[in-house]
Scaffold this motif. Structure first.
Motif, PDB file in Angstrom:
ATOM      1  N   LEU A   1      -7.339 127.567  59.441  1.00  0.00           N
ATOM      2  CA  LEU A   1      -8.488 127.258  60.645  1.00  0.00           C
ATOM      3  C   LEU A   1      -9.651 126.938  59.850  1.00  0.00           C
ATOM      4  CD1 LEU A   1      -8.744 128.951  63.823  1.00  0.00           C
ATOM      5  CD2 LEU A   1     -10.664 129.022  62.434  1.00  0.00           C
ATOM      6  N   ASP A   2     -10.343 125.783  60.612  1.00  0.00           N
ATOM      7  CA  ASP A   2     -11.605 125.485  60.290  1.00  0.00           C
ATOM      8  C   ASP A   2     -12.399 125.664  61.553  1.00  0.00           C
ATOM      9  OD1 ASP A   2     -11.330 122.899  61.419  1.00  0.00           O
ATOM     10  OD2 ASP A   2     -10.598 122.075  59.421  1.00  0.00           O
ATOM     11  N   GLY A   3     -13.774 125.307  61.236  1.00  0.00           N
ATOM     12  CA  GLY A   3     -14.580 125.328  62.403  1.00  0.00           C
ATOM     13  C   GLY A   3     -14.384 124.369  63.370  1.00  0.00           C
ATOM     14  N   ALA A   4     -13.980 123.023  62.945  1.00  0.00           N
ATOM     15  CA  ALA A   4     -13.531 122.099  63.902  1.00  0.00           C
ATOM     16  C   ALA A   4     -12.432 122.641  65.023  1.00  0.00           C
ATOM     17  CB  ALA A   4     -13.205 120.889  63.322  1.00  0.00           C
ATOM     18  N   MET A   5     -11.629 123.290  64.667  1.00  0.00           N
ATOM     19  CA  MET A   5     -10.451 123.759  65.431  1.00  0.00           C
ATOM     20  C   MET A   5     -10.830 124.741  66.324  1.00  0.00           C
ATOM     21  SD  MET A   5      -7.688 123.835  62.265  1.00  0.00           S
ATOM     22  CE  MET A   5      -6.302 124.549  63.321  1.00  0.00           C
ATOM     23  N   VAL A   6     -11.958 125.232  66.303  1.00  0.00           N
ATOM     24  CA  VAL A   6     -12.541 126.357  67.372  1.00  0.00           C
ATOM     25  C   VAL A   6     -13.150 125.522  68.581  1.00  0.00           C
ATOM     26  CG1 VAL A   6     -13.769 128.445  67.577  1.00  0.00           C
ATOM     27  CG2 VAL A   6     -12.613 127.926  65.505  1.00  0.00           C
ATOM     28  N   ARG A   7     -13.422 124.366  68.186  1.00  0.00           N
ATOM     29  CA  ARG A   7     -14.352 123.741  69.396  1.00  0.00           C
ATOM     30  C   ARG A   7     -13.782 123.296  70.514  1.00  0.00           C
ATOM     31  NH1 ARG A   7     -16.626 120.014  64.659  1.00  0.00           N
ATOM     32  NH2 ARG A   7     -17.787 121.321  63.421  1.00  0.00           N
ATOM     33  N   GLY A   8     -14.534 123.246  71.767  1.00  0.00           N
ATOM     34  CA  GLY A   8     -13.842 123.207  73.118  1.00  0.00           C
ATOM     35  C   GLY A   8     -13.069 124.420  73.647  1.00  0.00           C
ATOM     36  N   LYS A   9     -12.700 124.249  74.920  1.00  0.00           N
ATOM     37  CA  LYS A   9     -12.166 125.547  75.713  1.00  0.00           C
ATOM     38  C   LYS A   9     -10.822 125.917  74.700  1.00  0.00           C
ATOM     39  CE  LYS A   9     -11.102 127.053  80.046  1.00  0.00           C
ATOM     40  NZ  LYS A   9      -9.618 127.265  80.054  1.00  0.00           N
ATOM     41  N   ALA A  10      -9.868 124.616  74.518  1.00  0.00           N
ATOM     42  CA  ALA A  10      -8.524 125.057  73.831  1.00  0.00           C
ATOM     43  C   ALA A  10      -8.810 125.910  72.548  1.00  0.00           C
ATOM     44  CB  ALA A  10      -7.745 123.625  73.973  1.00  0.00           C
ATOM     45  N   GLY A  11      -9.829 125.176  71.904  1.00  0.00           N
ATOM     46  CA  GLY A  11     -10.114 125.671  70.479  1.00  0.00           C
ATOM     47  C   GLY A  11     -10.373 127.205  70.528  1.00  0.00           C
ATOM     48  N   LEU A  12     -11.124 127.486  71.556  1.00  0.00           N
ATOM     49  CA  LEU A  12     -11.857 128.901  71.614  1.00  0.00           C
ATOM     50  C   LEU A  12     -10.440 129.743  71.932  1.00  0.00           C
ATOM     51  CD1 LEU A  12     -15.031 128.276  73.318  1.00  0.00           C
ATOM     52  CD2 LEU A  12     -14.687 129.277  71.040  1.00  0.00           C
ATOM     53  N   GLU A  13      -9.801 129.517  72.847  1.00  0.00           N
ATOM     54  CA  GLU A  13      -8.470 130.171  73.233  1.00  0.00           C
ATOM     55  C   GLU A  13      -7.611 130.271  72.234  1.00  0.00           C
ATOM     56  OE1 GLU A  13      -7.257 127.879  76.585  1.00  0.00           O
ATOM     57  OE2 GLU A  13      -8.427 129.081  77.939  1.00  0.00           O
ATOM     58  N   ARG A  14      -7.377 129.275  71.409  1.00  0.00           N
ATOM     59  CA  ARG A  14      -6.310 129.376  70.312  1.00  0.00           C
ATOM     60  C   ARG A  14      -6.800 130.522  69.265  1.00  0.00           C
ATOM     61  NH1 ARG A  14      -5.496 127.057  65.205  1.00  0.00           N
ATOM     62  NH2 ARG A  14      -3.254 127.132  64.700  1.00  0.00           N
ATOM     63  N   SER A  15      -8.332 130.424  68.899  1.00  0.00           N
ATOM     64  CA  SER A  15      -8.879 131.021  67.865  1.00  0.00           C
ATOM     65  C   SER A  15      -8.860 132.676  68.308  1.00  0.00           C
ATOM     66  CB  SER A  15     -10.320 130.639  67.651  1.00  0.00           C
ATOM     67  OG  SER A  15     -11.073 130.990  68.598  1.00  0.00           O
ATOM     68  N   ALA A  16      -8.951 132.907  69.547  1.00  0.00           N
ATOM     69  CA  ALA A  16      -8.779 134.187  70.098  1.00  0.00           C
ATOM     70  C   ALA A  16      -7.395 134.861  69.765  1.00  0.00           C
ATOM     71  CB  ALA A  16      -9.395 134.361  71.562  1.00  0.00           C
ATOM     72  N   ARG A  17      -6.513 133.888  70.128  1.00  0.00           N
ATOM     73  CA  ARG A  17      -4.856 134.270  69.966  1.00  0.00           C
ATOM     74  C   ARG A  17      -4.669 134.632  68.767  1.00  0.00           C
ATOM     75  NH1 ARG A  17      -4.153 130.023  74.103  1.00  0.00           N
ATOM     76  NH2 ARG A  17      -3.294 128.996  72.010  1.00  0.00           N
ATOM     77  N   ILE A  18      -4.897 133.889  67.899  1.00  0.00           N
ATOM     78  CA  ILE A  18      -4.530 133.990  66.341  1.00  0.00           C
ATOM     79  C   ILE A  18      -5.636 134.767  65.552  1.00  0.00           C
ATOM     80  CG2 ILE A  18      -3.291 131.652  66.591  1.00  0.00           C
ATOM     81  CD1 ILE A  18      -5.500 130.759  64.677  1.00  0.00           C
ATOM     82  N   ALA A  19      -6.565 135.566  65.939  1.00  0.00           N
ATOM     83  CA  ALA A  19      -7.589 136.177  65.437  1.00  0.00           C
ATOM     84  C   ALA A  19      -6.923 137.147  64.223  1.00  0.00           C
ATOM     85  CB  ALA A  19      -8.461 136.807  66.185  1.00  0.00           C
ATOM     86  N   PRO A  20      -5.870 137.931  64.711  1.00  0.00           N
ATOM     87  CA  PRO A  20      -5.218 139.035  63.599  1.00  0.00           C
ATOM     88  C   PRO A  20      -4.334 138.071  62.614  1.00  0.00           C
ATOM     89  CG  PRO A  20      -4.575 139.486  66.103  1.00  0.00           C
ATOM     90  CD  PRO A  20      -5.149 138.052  66.191  1.00  0.00           C
ATOM     91  N   GLU A  21      -4.132 137.068  62.643  1.00  0.00           N
ATOM     92  CA  GLU A  21      -3.566 136.296  61.678  1.00  0.00           C
ATOM     93  C   GLU A  21      -4.437 135.520  60.646  1.00  0.00           C
ATOM     94  OE1 GLU A  21      -0.605 136.975  61.601  1.00  0.00           O
ATOM     95  OE2 GLU A  21      -0.326 137.639  63.871  1.00  0.00           O
ATOM     96  N   LEU A  22      -5.760 135.394  61.091  1.00  0.00           N
ATOM     97  CA  LEU A  22      -6.705 134.858  60.285  1.00  0.00           C
ATOM     98  C   LEU A  22      -7.057 135.718  59.070  1.00  0.00           C
ATOM     99  CD1 LEU A  22      -8.997 133.338  62.935  1.00  0.00           C
ATOM    100  CD2 LEU A  22      -7.021 132.243  61.523  1.00  0.00           C
ATOM    101  N   SER A  23      -7.475 134.737  57.888  1.00  0.00           N
ATOM    102  CA  SER A  23      -8.248 135.618  56.488  1.00  0.00           C
ATOM    103  C   SER A  23      -9.390 136.094  57.111  1.00  0.00           C
ATOM    104  CB  SER A  23      -8.221 134.714  55.455  1.00  0.00           C
ATOM    105  OG  SER A  23      -8.812 133.581  55.726  1.00  0.00           O
ATOM    106  N   THR A  24      -9.907 136.855  56.205  1.00  0.00           N
ATOM    107  CA  THR A  24     -11.465 137.358  56.583  1.00  0.00           C
ATOM    108  C   THR A  24     -12.502 135.876  56.590  1.00  0.00           C
ATOM    109  OG1 THR A  24     -11.213 139.604  55.754  1.00  0.00           O
ATOM    110  CG2 THR A  24     -13.312 138.838  55.896  1.00  0.00           C
ATOM    111  N   GLN A  25     -12.484 135.043  55.459  1.00  0.00           N
ATOM    112  CA  GLN A  25     -12.842 134.140  55.424  1.00  0.00           C
ATOM    113  C   GLN A  25     -12.639 133.148  56.680  1.00  0.00           C
ATOM    114  OE1 GLN A  25     -12.501 131.719  51.758  1.00  0.00           O
ATOM    115  NE2 GLN A  25     -14.078 130.268  52.426  1.00  0.00           N
ATOM    116  N   GLU A  26     -11.320 133.049  57.121  1.00  0.00           N
ATOM    117  CA  GLU A  26     -11.371 132.039  58.393  1.00  0.00           C
ATOM    118  C   GLU A  26     -12.115 132.700  59.549  1.00  0.00           C
ATOM    119  OE1 GLU A  26      -7.223 129.828  57.182  1.00  0.00           O
ATOM    120  OE2 GLU A  26      -7.273 131.948  58.004  1.00  0.00           O
ATOM    121  N   LEU A  27     -11.796 134.236  59.635  1.00  0.00           N
ATOM    122  CA  LEU A  27     -12.622 134.756  60.599  1.00  0.00           C
ATOM    123  C   LEU A  27     -13.964 134.598  60.835  1.00  0.00           C
ATOM    124  CD1 LEU A  27     -11.093 138.513  60.807  1.00  0.00           C
ATOM    125  CD2 LEU A  27     -11.034 136.828  62.833  1.00  0.00           C
TER     126      LEU A  27
END
Length: 216
Positions: A95-121
């Motif tokens: 995951l990079d910053g661009a993938m968090v943009r917009g409503k869909a990106g925000l919703e996805r980032s919230a769902r996969i938060a437990p799977e992200l590395s600390t740096q990605e978080l």
């Protein structure tokens, strides 16, 4: 949390709009109960929440909720739930910053938060903070910020002061109307509880009750 508060706290948690946020808060409250009641809450979450997910990422979200709820259950039921909802992938999603943009990106980032590395978080949280809000009855930006920040708290060397300031700024920036206050308190509950533990959970319940009673 005093036993007298738990029924009201559960009732409030069940009104949180977003599935995974609601499940996370219910799970936290369930840990305050005895074994039998804890199991009932876990089974209720599984029965009520998982069938509601009907979008493209449903497998990923079902698995995430199951992994959150399963520790509440005794064996062999715990293993049955984990086996029924396996993780789609054992690899951490990139995951990079661009993938968090917009409503869909925000919703996805919230769902996969437990799977992200600390740096990605850290990258996702920094991007989510700068995104615009997406209104009500639930706000994808607030929920992403809460999910990412509360997950960061569980990792080594959490930046507590920075996250406390983020929470403070968020609460004060969205306190113009009764509806806004209720929206922010509900969405940010995982971060509030993560930072403050049981006293914070009691405070959230008290604040929501006061807002509902005294703010027209």
């Amino acid at each position: 949390m005093p036993d007298a508060w738990i029924p009201e706290a559960l009732s409030i948690a069940e009104r949180i709009a977003t599935v995974h946020v609601r499940a996370n808060v219910l799970v936290w409250l369930a840990w305050r109960l005895g074994d039998a009641e804890r199991t009932q809450i876990a089974e209720r979450i599984l029965a009520a929440e998982l069938p509601r997910i009907r979008h493209l990422d449903s497998t990923e979200m079902r698995s995430q909720i199951a992994r959150t709820v399963a520790p509440l259950l005794p064996e062999p039921r715990r293993s049955e739930v984990l086996a029924a909802f396996p993780s789609p992938s054992t690899a951490s999603p990139q995951l990079d910053g661009a993938m968090v943009r917009g409503k869909a990106g925000l919703e996805r980032s919230a769902r996969i938060a437990p799977e992200l590395s600390t740096q990605e978080l850290e990258v996702a949280l920094a991007e989510a903070v700068t995104e615009r809000s997406h209104g009500s009855p639930h706000d994808a930006r607030l929920e992403a910020v809460a999910a990412l920040a509360s997950e960061r708290l569980r990792r080594p060397h959490p930046p507590r002061q920075r996250l406390q300031k983020l929470l403070h700024d968020t609460l004060h920036g969205r306190a113009e109307t009764r509806a806004e206050v209720l929206l922010v308190l509900s969405a940010m509950a995982p971060l509030i509880i993560g930072l403050g533990g049981t006293p914070a959970a009691v405070g959230v319940v008290q604040a929501i009750r006061r807002v509902g009673e005294w703010w027209p």
